[in-house]
Design an enzyme around this catalytic site. Structure first.
Site, short mmCIF file in Angstrom:
data_model
loop_
_atom_site.label_atom_id
_atom_site.label_comp_id
_atom_site.label_asym_id
_atom_site.label_seq_id
_atom_site.Cartn_x
_atom_site.Cartn_y
_atom_site.Cartn_z
N ASP A 49 -28.79 -5.75 -55.21
CA ASP A 49 -27.96 -4.61 -54.82
C ASP A 49 -27.20 -4.06 -56.04
O ASP A 49 -25.97 -4.06 -56.06
CB ASP A 49 -26.97 -5.05 -53.74
CG ASP A 49 -26.33 -3.86 -53.02
OD1 ASP A 49 -26.92 -2.77 -53.02
OD2 ASP A 49 -25.23 -4.03 -52.45
N ALA A 89 -14.35 -3.81 -48.37
CA ALA A 89 -15.68 -3.59 -47.81
C ALA A 89 -15.76 -4.26 -46.45
O ALA A 89 -14.76 -4.76 -45.92
CB ALA A 89 -16.75 -4.15 -48.75
#
Length: 609
Positions: A384, A227
């Site tokens: 999230d 990421a």
């Protein structure tokens, strides 16, 4: 049928202690007890210990927080503890906090760095902004809004991790951007290349003070996930053979993020705040950038993430079928996070769910109920919960991963959120608008009547709406149109809740197309308003169950009782206690009269029969 197996990072709760290198053992053995506080690690886990009110070192008195997290990797000879939970702060603080004044002082002296990056950011964003201005001048802004939103999405995607993270944060800001932009920005993904293994392992060795091969046996040659901030490897501990996931931060990650934040803040002061003023929008973009800076600095400190994981585990491991992987504290620093490995698969992998005979609706219900408990009970919540941060384990448990993006809502804030739901159910737009003022969403001197009318026109009747209308995204989008049109300023806690619930429903619908977060939340809300003695929640109960003149809404009260009975935590005795207290209070006279009337009517009907 052959059951293929997918692995994802994140175990089974084993608690044996990894052995670290000899020199590090010597370092830990040299720790002594200071000021009456034991500094010894226990079972390799990050330990939270009660701290005294005052602490004396070299004759200096220091007021300590209520608790602290011990981690030997962060001391550097400066002390025996590392503070992670400052007094009054409910989300773990990073060791290095975002400070825009310090960043400006340092970076302003390095024009060779920020001038080039400024051009790289300003040219593509400037081209997009020029197009929007042209559309406004020519009267085509609404017609071209969707295409401009797509252009902005592509522009942000090409500008690196900090800008991508900023775009993802903007995707929840319905007070700043119209719906078309929000929809497009929600598609932003961390589209970044994998960085070389050599650099990753060098970071591990520098942080942990030992050769990578002396601590870990790498499984596979490539990272299992990557990421914008870091990438994850699967490995085995040489000390005890346990499988672990090692998350390693990208080289110069903080440096890159600090530079981009400095540039974004410069543009907000030089241009964006002025443009907002010309458009009669009271928006402080510098403050928005600073809020984002605080969030991302928390996310890039892996010890803060480890502390959040431990706090999350303490609060929610008791929830049925919820699991949090263990953190190996002595193999964790601000740039390296070591957690136990979890075998599992994504909730959206329908083939694997069916192969292991897992109940999709049960998984979704576990996810929703745990999330509601996080937001409405304790206030400390995973902000999230997308598909990559959740795993279905083979035994049916739901595993949470990645605790870098956590948020907290105080009791009055979360009760206010719940009360807003009640006002929407009652279609009481005046009270909803006044609540928004109380929560700080709207200036106190704002004329509320136009907002009340806009809310009434925008929102469906929650109790009679179709299942499609009860889609959370649809409700939030309609609210967002009002937030954008009028001078709303959404606080961070509300943005985090909206983002969390929006992501949650999107994932739930992928797993179970019939799932709707609002309908699943209503039993939980009913249980809370029936059993919680807090003033705001009792107000919510009265507004749901009684008319403005005090008469009982019998069908609504019956519905509340039925919905509340579906939750695990509903305690009918608490509900009866609160109802009894209300009956004998001054406000309960009308309710007693209604009950008497009902009894008389019942007796009359029996007599006539």
């Amino acid at each position: 049928k052959s059951k293929k197996r997918k692995k994802a990072w994140g175990g089974t709760g084993a608690r044996s202690t990894p052995t670290i290198s000899q020199k590090r053992l010597q370092k830990e053995a040299s720790k002594v007890t200071s000021g009456g506080i034991s500094a010894a690690p226990i079972n390799g886990d990050m330990q939270m210990k009660a701290a005294p009110v005052e602490y004396s070192r070299d004759g200096t008195e220091i007021v300590l927080p209520d608790s602290f997290w011990y981690n030997g990797n962060l001391e550097g000879g400066s002390g025996d503890f590392v503070t992670r939970w400052q007094r009054g702060v409910k989300v773990a603080e990073p060791l290095r906090k975002y400070d825009p004044a310090v960043a400006e002082k340092v970076l302003f002296r390095q024009p060779n760095r920020w001038v080039i990056r400024n051009v790289q950011i300003a040219l593509p964003l400037g081209a997009w902004a020029a197009g929007v201005v042209f559309d406004v001048v020519t009267g085509n802004e609404k017609r071209n809004r969707k295409s401009r939103a797509k252009q902005l999405l592509q522009t942000i995607s090409d500008l690196g991790p900090a800008i991508i993270k900023a775009g993802q944060a903007l995707s929840s800001r319905s007070d700043l951007l119209p719906r078309e932009y929000l929809d497009e920005l929600q598609n932003l993904q961390d589209n970044v290349p994998v960085f070389p293994n050599e650099k990753a392992f060098a970071t591990v060795e520098e942080e942990l003070g030992d050769e990578f091969g002396e601590m870990f046996e790498l499984i596979g040659t490539d990272p299992v996930a990557a990421a914008s901030i870091g990438q994850v490897y699967k490995a085995r501990l040489l000390s005890n053979g346990e499988l672990v996931a090692i998350k390693i931060q990208r080289p110069k990650c903080e440096e890159i993020i600090a530079l981009d934040l400095y540039i974004l803040r410069w543009w907000s002061n030089a241009l964006w705040n002025r443009v907002a003023g010309l458009l009669n929008r009271d928006i402080d973009f510098s403050s928005i950038i600073d809020d984002f800076g605080e969030l991302i600095y928390r996310e890039i400190d892996y010890v803060a993430e480890a502390a959040n994981a431990q706090r999350f585990n303490e609060l929610y491991s008791g929830v049925t079928d919820v699991f949090v992987p263990k953190v190996y504290s002595e193999l964790t620093t601000s740039k390296v996070l070591t957690m136990e490995w979890v075998d599992g698969f994504r909730l959206t992998d329908i083939e694997m769910l069916e192969a292991y005979n897992l109940d999709r609706k049960k998984l979704v219900d576990t996810l929703v109920q745990c999330s509601l408990r996080q937001i409405l009970d304790n206030g400390f919540f995973h902000a999230d919960p997308h598909g990559g941060n959740l795993l279905a384990c083979e035994d049916g448990r739901l595993c949470y991963l990645d605790f870098g993006m956590m948020s907290y809502a105080a009791a009055k804030q979360r009760n206010g959120f719940l009360l807003a739901v009640v006002h929407i159910v009652n279609r009481d737009w005046g009270e909803l608008a006044r609540l928004y003022v109380k929560l700080g969403f709207i200036p106190e001197d704002q004329d509320l009547r136009p907002i009340e009318i806009a809310l009434e026109d925008a929102l469906p009747d929650v109790l009679t709406a179709s299942v499609d209308e009860l889609n959370f995204k649809n409700v939030v989008s309609k609210l967002g149109d009002v937030f954008y049109k009028y001078p709303f300023s959404l606080p961070p806690f509300y943005i985090a809740i909206i983002r969390c619930l929006g992501v949650l429903e999107g994932l739930a619908i992928q797993v179970d197309p019939s799932s709707r977060i609002i309908s699943k939340a209503y039993p939980f809300i009913a249980s809370r308003v029936l059993t919680d003695p807090q003033d705001e929640l009792q107000e919510a109960f009265r507004r749901l169950a009684f008319t403005s003149d005090g008469h009982i809404r019998w069908s609504r009260l019956e519905s509340l009782l039925e919905e509340a009975s579906e939750t695990e935590d509903y305690d009918v005795s608490l509900a009866l206690d609160l109802l009894s207290d209300y009956l004998i209070s001054d406000d309960g006279e009308q309710l007693l009269n209604d009950l008497a009337d009902q009894l008389v009517e019942g007796a009359d009907s029996l007599g006539s029969e």
